[in-house]
Each structure stands twice: as C-alpha cells, then as structure tokens.
Scaffold this motif. Structure first.
Motif, mmCIF file in Angstrom:
data_model
loop_
_atom_site.group_PDB
_atom_site.id
_atom_site.type_symbol
_atom_site.label_atom_id
_atom_site.label_comp_id
_atom_site.label_asym_id
_atom_site.label_seq_id
_atom_site.Cartn_x
_atom_site.Cartn_y
_atom_site.Cartn_z
ATOM 1 N N LEU A 1 -23.671 -7.576 -12.656
ATOM 2 C CA LEU A 1 -22.459 -6.862 -11.861
ATOM 3 C C LEU A 1 -22.821 -6.324 -10.657
ATOM 4 O O LEU A 1 -22.242 -6.109 -9.771
ATOM 5 C CB LEU A 1 -22.154 -5.940 -12.794
ATOM 6 N N ASN A 2 -24.280 -5.931 -10.528
ATOM 7 C CA ASN A 2 -24.635 -5.331 -9.130
ATOM 8 C C ASN A 2 -25.246 -6.504 -8.060
ATOM 9 O O ASN A 2 -25.685 -5.983 -7.213
ATOM 10 C CB ASN A 2 -25.800 -4.467 -9.535
ATOM 11 N N ASN A 3 -24.979 -7.571 -8.419
ATOM 12 C CA ASN A 3 -25.452 -8.529 -7.419
ATOM 13 C C ASN A 3 -24.320 -9.076 -6.254
ATOM 14 O O ASN A 3 -23.654 -10.030 -6.560
ATOM 15 C CB ASN A 3 -25.789 -10.033 -8.178
ATOM 16 N N SER A 4 -24.319 -8.278 -5.320
ATOM 17 C CA SER A 4 -23.185 -8.457 -4.157
ATOM 18 C C SER A 4 -24.049 -8.089 -3.085
ATOM 19 O O SER A 4 -24.336 -6.747 -2.695
ATOM 20 C CB SER A 4 -22.042 -7.839 -4.581
ATOM 21 N N GLU A 5 -24.062 -8.920 -1.997
ATOM 22 C CA GLU A 5 -24.564 -8.521 -0.674
ATOM 23 C C GLU A 5 -23.636 -7.514 0.011
ATOM 24 O O GLU A 5 -24.200 -6.512 0.624
ATOM 25 C CB GLU A 5 -24.939 -9.880 0.243
ATOM 26 N N TYR A 6 -22.441 -7.846 -0.399
ATOM 27 C CA TYR A 6 -21.243 -6.988 0.531
ATOM 28 C C TYR A 6 -21.405 -5.297 0.127
ATOM 29 O O TYR A 6 -21.546 -4.370 1.023
ATOM 30 C CB TYR A 6 -19.930 -7.348 0.299
ATOM 31 N N PHE A 7 -21.575 -5.082 -1.255
ATOM 32 C CA PHE A 7 -21.482 -3.905 -1.779
ATOM 33 C C PHE A 7 -22.744 -3.284 -1.795
ATOM 34 O O PHE A 7 -22.935 -2.208 -1.571
ATOM 35 C CB PHE A 7 -21.163 -3.841 -3.368
ATOM 36 N N ASP A 8 -24.222 -4.274 -1.718
ATOM 37 C CA ASP A 8 -25.320 -3.649 -1.498
ATOM 38 C C ASP A 8 -25.270 -2.846 -0.051
ATOM 39 O O ASP A 8 -25.783 -1.531 0.281
ATOM 40 C CB ASP A 8 -26.311 -4.640 -1.485
#
Length: 290
Positions: free
Chosen positions: A184-191
């Motif tokens: 669920l936390n694997n997102s470059e944008y939201f990182d």
C-alpha cells in the motif's frame, strides 16, 4: 326457558367432549413418541454420535481466520488506498500467486479475500475543517443525511478505514500484515508528496518557534516596563491593552499549532498509516454446539 337450558347443557356437553378428545389425542401423541424413541433408541443414539463426530471434524477442518487493519490515508491518498485494495482483491480472486508473491506475501494461497470499509465518523470528518462541514450541509439540502454520510463519495474521505481479510490458517505480521502495508505504501508520487509536506511542516514549526520567541521578548519588555513604573510610583495607562491581549492569544494559538504539527509529523511518516491491527480471530462455522 327449559328448552334454552337444555340447549345450553347440550352445547356445554359437546364442548367438554371436544376438549376431552383433544386431551386424549395429545396423550396418544406423547405415548406414540415415547414408543418411537424406545423402539429406535439404538438407531437414534448412533445418529447422534455420528452427527457429533462429523460436526466436530467439520468444525476443526472447515475454518477460517479473520484479520483487520485500521489505517488512515495521508496526503489525499484515499482513492489511491481503495484502488490498491481492489487490485489486491482481484489478484487474490484470480489466484495470481506470481503477483502476490512478488509483493512479499509468503503464503499467497492462504488468502481468501480482502476488502476495505470506512469507519463512519462524521464528527472527525468535519473537525476543524469548515469546508467539510459546508460540504455536508450543502449535500444534506438535496437528500437524506444518513444516505449522504454513508455513500461511496463521502465515506472514502473519512479519516479511518478498516482493511479486512480472511485466511485459511493462522498468519503473522511478517507473513501477511507487513507485506500488505508495504504494498500500500509503495508509491513514488506519494513518497515525494510525503517528503515535501513533512518538510513544509518542519519549516512552519521553525517559523512558529521564532514568532513565539519574539512574542516572549515583547512580553518580557512589557513586564520590565510595568515593574519600573511601579517602582517610580507613577500611574501609567496602557492604551495598547487590546493589542497586548491579541499578542497573548496569538502565542496560545501558535503553541497549540506546534502541538498539532508534532502529532501530524508522527502520523504522517507513512502514506497509509497503520493505526491498529487484529489478527487470527477464528471464524466458527457452527456445526456443533459448544
């Protein structure tokens, strides 16, 4: 008069006769049931034992375990969260073990299904957010309030959500929970979004600390001036009392904001923040009485 009395006696006699017949039929039924039990006691005993053993076996073998994770999506990631859960559920239904293993799920075939639902709390939804209150108020003018606060559009934007899934056997955080949260936390944008927003909070906190220090300096100067005037026995009127009150209020607001900022930094270290987790709650099928 005598004819009427005779009719009443005949009618009462018929009533008592019917009651007697019903009572006798009831006694006969009870007697027949007892005879049936007596004649078939062995067969009934065998059926009871077989049913108990079969129920016990099914209860032990046909079982599943429920698990739940309460999360809060940060940085406007609500739709992203629901999309990720829907994707994961579709892969589970398709039995796509390659995909499930690739995201770190060690026992992919153990998963049955996964779903997400909002924790409906309209008070938290509008807390300190005037725009959300106005939105609910506006929508309520055109429809039922209960329906509005539970519909998909509104519910996705509540602060807390429950991810529920089932497994055939017991699981652990390492086997299932942590891989799901990592997925669920694997997102470059939201990182990138997380990094920038947290940096903005830290900058704001530094500026607030500087403003609070300046206010403290002003209050110290005021206190020193007031003390000096008292020592000189001079009566001094301060026309700036209203401004002083506003300065003190501003300081209180900044201190409160600093506390909120510190909590926000703790809660926003992940895009999808885990709040609490419950695992391995057994689902009984109810084949036997316990």
């Amino acid at each position: 008069m005598s004819t009427n009395s005779q009719d009443q006696e005949i009618d009462l006699g018929q009533v008592f006769k019917k009651i007697g017949n019903i009572y006798q039929s009831f006694k006969d039924s009870i007697f027949d049931f007892i005879l049936f039990i007596k004649r078939n006691i062995i067969v009934l005993g065998i059926l009871f034992i077989v049913g108990a053993v079969l129920g016990y076996y099914l209860d032990k073998t046909d079982k599943s375990y429920n698990h739940s994770i309460i999360v809060t999506p940060n940085f406007g990631s609500n739709d992203y969260l629901y999309g990720k859960i829907n994707l994961l559920n579709s892969k589970i239904k398709e039995d796509d073990t390659l995909f499930l293993n690739a995201i770190g799920l060690k026992k992919a075939d153990n998963l049955n299904e996964i779903e997400i639902k909002p924790v409906i709390d309209v008070y938290k939804f509008i807390n300190n957010k005037p725009e959300n209150f106005e939105l609910i108020k506006l929508m309520a003018e055109d429809g039922d309030l209960k329906e509005i606060i539970e519909n998909d559009i509104t519910s996705k934007n509540y602060p807390f959500h429950v991810i529920s899934f089932k497994t055939k056997d017991k699981t652990t955080n390492e086997i299932t929970i942590n891989p799901i949260l990592s997925f669920l936390n694997n997102s470059e944008y939201f990182d990138a979004n997380k990094k920038q927003q947290n940096e903005n909070i830290k900058i704001k906190m530094i500026a607030n600390d500087s403003t609070i220090a300046q206010i403290n300096s002003l209050l110290d100067d005021f206190s020193n001036t007031a003390s000096g005037n008292q020592k000189n026995d001079k009566l001094v009127y301060y026309n700036e009392n209203n401004q002083l009150n506003e300065i003190i209020k501003t300081k209180d607001l900044l201190i409160s904001e600093q506390g909120s900022n510190r909590i926000q930094l703790i809660n926003s270290d992940q895009t999808i923040k885990e709040i609490s987790t419950t695992i391995n709650k057994k689902t009984l099928k109810g084949f036997i009485i316990k």
